[in-house]
Design a protein around this motif. Structure first.
Motif, short mmCIF file in Angstrom:
data_model
loop_
_atom_site.label_atom_id
_atom_site.label_comp_id
_atom_site.label_asym_id
_atom_site.label_seq_id
_atom_site.Cartn_x
_atom_site.Cartn_y
_atom_site.Cartn_z
N TYR A 11 29.38 16.57 6.91
CA TYR A 11 28.92 16.98 5.59
C TYR A 11 27.92 15.97 5.03
O TYR A 11 26.91 16.34 4.43
CB TYR A 11 30.11 17.17 4.65
N GLY A 12 28.18 14.70 5.24
CA GLY A 12 27.23 13.68 4.81
C GLY A 12 25.88 13.85 5.46
O GLY A 12 24.83 13.74 4.81
N ARG A 13 25.86 14.15 6.76
CA ARG A 13 24.60 14.39 7.45
C ARG A 13 23.90 15.62 6.88
O ARG A 13 22.68 15.62 6.68
CB ARG A 13 24.81 14.55 8.95
N CYS A 14 24.67 16.66 6.60
CA CYS A 14 24.07 17.89 6.05
C CYS A 14 23.51 17.64 4.64
O CYS A 14 22.42 18.13 4.31
CB CYS A 14 25.12 19.00 6.01
N CYS A 15 24.25 16.92 3.82
CA CYS A 15 23.79 16.65 2.45
C CYS A 15 22.51 15.83 2.42
O CYS A 15 21.79 15.86 1.42
CB CYS A 15 24.88 15.93 1.65
N SER A 16 22.24 15.10 3.48
CA SER A 16 21.01 14.30 3.51
C SER A 16 19.78 15.16 3.77
O SER A 16 18.66 14.68 3.64
CB SER A 16 21.12 13.20 4.58
N ARG A 101 25.27 24.39 11.47
CA ARG A 101 24.72 24.45 12.84
C ARG A 101 23.23 24.08 12.86
O ARG A 101 22.77 23.39 13.75
CB ARG A 101 24.95 25.85 13.41
N SER A 102 22.50 24.51 11.85
CA SER A 102 21.05 24.25 11.84
C SER A 102 20.67 22.93 11.18
O SER A 102 19.52 22.50 11.30
CB SER A 102 20.30 25.41 11.20
N HIS A 103 21.61 22.27 10.49
CA HIS A 103 21.26 21.05 9.76
C HIS A 103 21.93 19.78 10.26
O HIS A 103 21.44 18.69 9.97
CB HIS A 103 21.55 21.22 8.26
N ASP A 104 23.04 19.90 10.96
CA ASP A 104 23.71 18.70 11.47
C ASP A 104 23.22 18.46 12.89
O ASP A 104 23.54 19.22 13.80
CB ASP A 104 25.22 18.86 11.45
N PRO A 105 22.47 17.38 13.11
CA PRO A 105 21.95 17.10 14.45
C PRO A 105 23.05 16.81 15.47
O PRO A 105 22.80 16.85 16.67
CB PRO A 105 21.03 15.89 14.25
N ASP A 110 32.88 22.36 18.98
CA ASP A 110 34.11 21.69 18.56
C ASP A 110 34.03 21.24 17.11
O ASP A 110 35.03 21.32 16.38
CB ASP A 110 34.41 20.48 19.46
N LEU A 111 32.86 20.77 16.68
CA LEU A 111 32.69 20.36 15.29
C LEU A 111 32.81 21.58 14.38
O LEU A 111 33.43 21.51 13.31
CB LEU A 111 31.35 19.65 15.08
N GLU A 112 32.23 22.69 14.77
CA GLU A 112 32.37 23.91 13.97
C GLU A 112 33.83 24.30 13.83
O GLU A 112 34.29 24.65 12.74
CB GLU A 112 31.58 25.06 14.58
N ASN A 113 34.57 24.22 14.91
CA ASN A 113 36.00 24.53 14.85
C ASN A 113 36.73 23.56 13.93
O ASN A 113 37.65 23.96 13.21
CB ASN A 113 36.61 24.52 16.26
N ALA A 114 36.32 22.30 13.93
CA ALA A 114 36.92 21.32 13.02
C ALA A 114 36.64 21.70 11.57
O ALA A 114 37.53 21.63 10.72
CB ALA A 114 36.40 19.92 13.34
N TRP A 115 35.39 22.08 11.28
CA TRP A 115 35.04 22.53 9.92
C TRP A 115 35.97 23.67 9.50
O TRP A 115 36.52 23.65 8.39
CB TRP A 115 33.59 23.02 9.89
N LYS A 116 36.12 24.66 10.35
CA LYS A 116 36.95 25.81 10.01
C LYS A 116 38.40 25.41 9.78
O LYS A 116 39.04 25.86 8.83
CB LYS A 116 36.84 26.88 11.10
N GLU A 117 38.91 24.54 10.65
CA GLU A 117 40.28 24.08 10.52
C GLU A 117 40.49 23.30 9.22
O GLU A 117 41.50 23.45 8.54
CB GLU A 117 40.65 23.20 11.72
N VAL A 118 39.52 22.48 8.87
CA VAL A 118 39.63 21.64 7.68
C VAL A 118 39.48 22.46 6.39
O VAL A 118 40.22 22.25 5.43
CB VAL A 118 38.59 20.49 7.74
N LEU A 119 38.55 23.40 6.36
CA LEU A 119 38.26 24.13 5.13
C LEU A 119 39.18 25.32 4.87
O LEU A 119 39.43 25.67 3.71
CB LEU A 119 36.82 24.63 5.12
#
Length: 130
Positions: A11-16, A101-105, A110-119
């Motif tokens: 999220y920090g990377r995306c917010c930048s 997907r388009s903003h986090d380099p 697996d990261l997408e699955n983590a996002w879904k699990e967390v949110l």
């Protein structure tokens, strides 16, 4: 590193990225005419600010913070107030994942699955107030 840490860093990377929140609303509004119509007379700069904080609240709640703010968000979004339909939350999450997907380099499936699990638990708190 656990999933909440991975998502917090993502999220920090995306917010930048300046256009992260603009792109999110482009994706979200294109997912449904009903959703697009809900934003016709909306101050989108203010809405993007609210979104920034809402996503952070979801992540912080997953990291152990009280869900009090999510319950308040659920109350404001329920059928008696903003009337945000429960089925729209899956479109919201889909638009968010497309935007991540388009903003986090460092995006991976697996990261997408983590996002879904967390949110998802926090989204369920908000949706459950409907």
């Amino acid at each position: 590193m656990n999933n909440t840490d991975l998502v917090f860093q993502s999220y920090g990377r995306c917010c930048s990225r300046d256009d992260f929140f603009v792109d999110f609303y482009d994706h979200f509004m294109s997912s449904s005419d009903a959703i697009k119509n809900r934003f016709l007379n909306t101050d989108m700069a203010a809405q993007r600010h609210l979104l920034r904080h809402g996503i952070l609240q979801l992540i912080l709640t997953a990291r152990g913070m009280s869900d009090r703010k999510l319950k308040a968000l659920g109350e404001s979004h329920n059928r008696s107030n903003l009337d945000i339909k429960p089925e729209w939350y899956s479109l919201w999450l889909g638009a968010l994942m497309k935007t991540v997907r388009s903003h986090d380099p460092e995006y991976t499936k697996d990261l997408e699955n983590a996002w879904k699990e967390v949110l998802t638990p926090g989204i369920d708190v908000i949706r459950g107030a409907y």
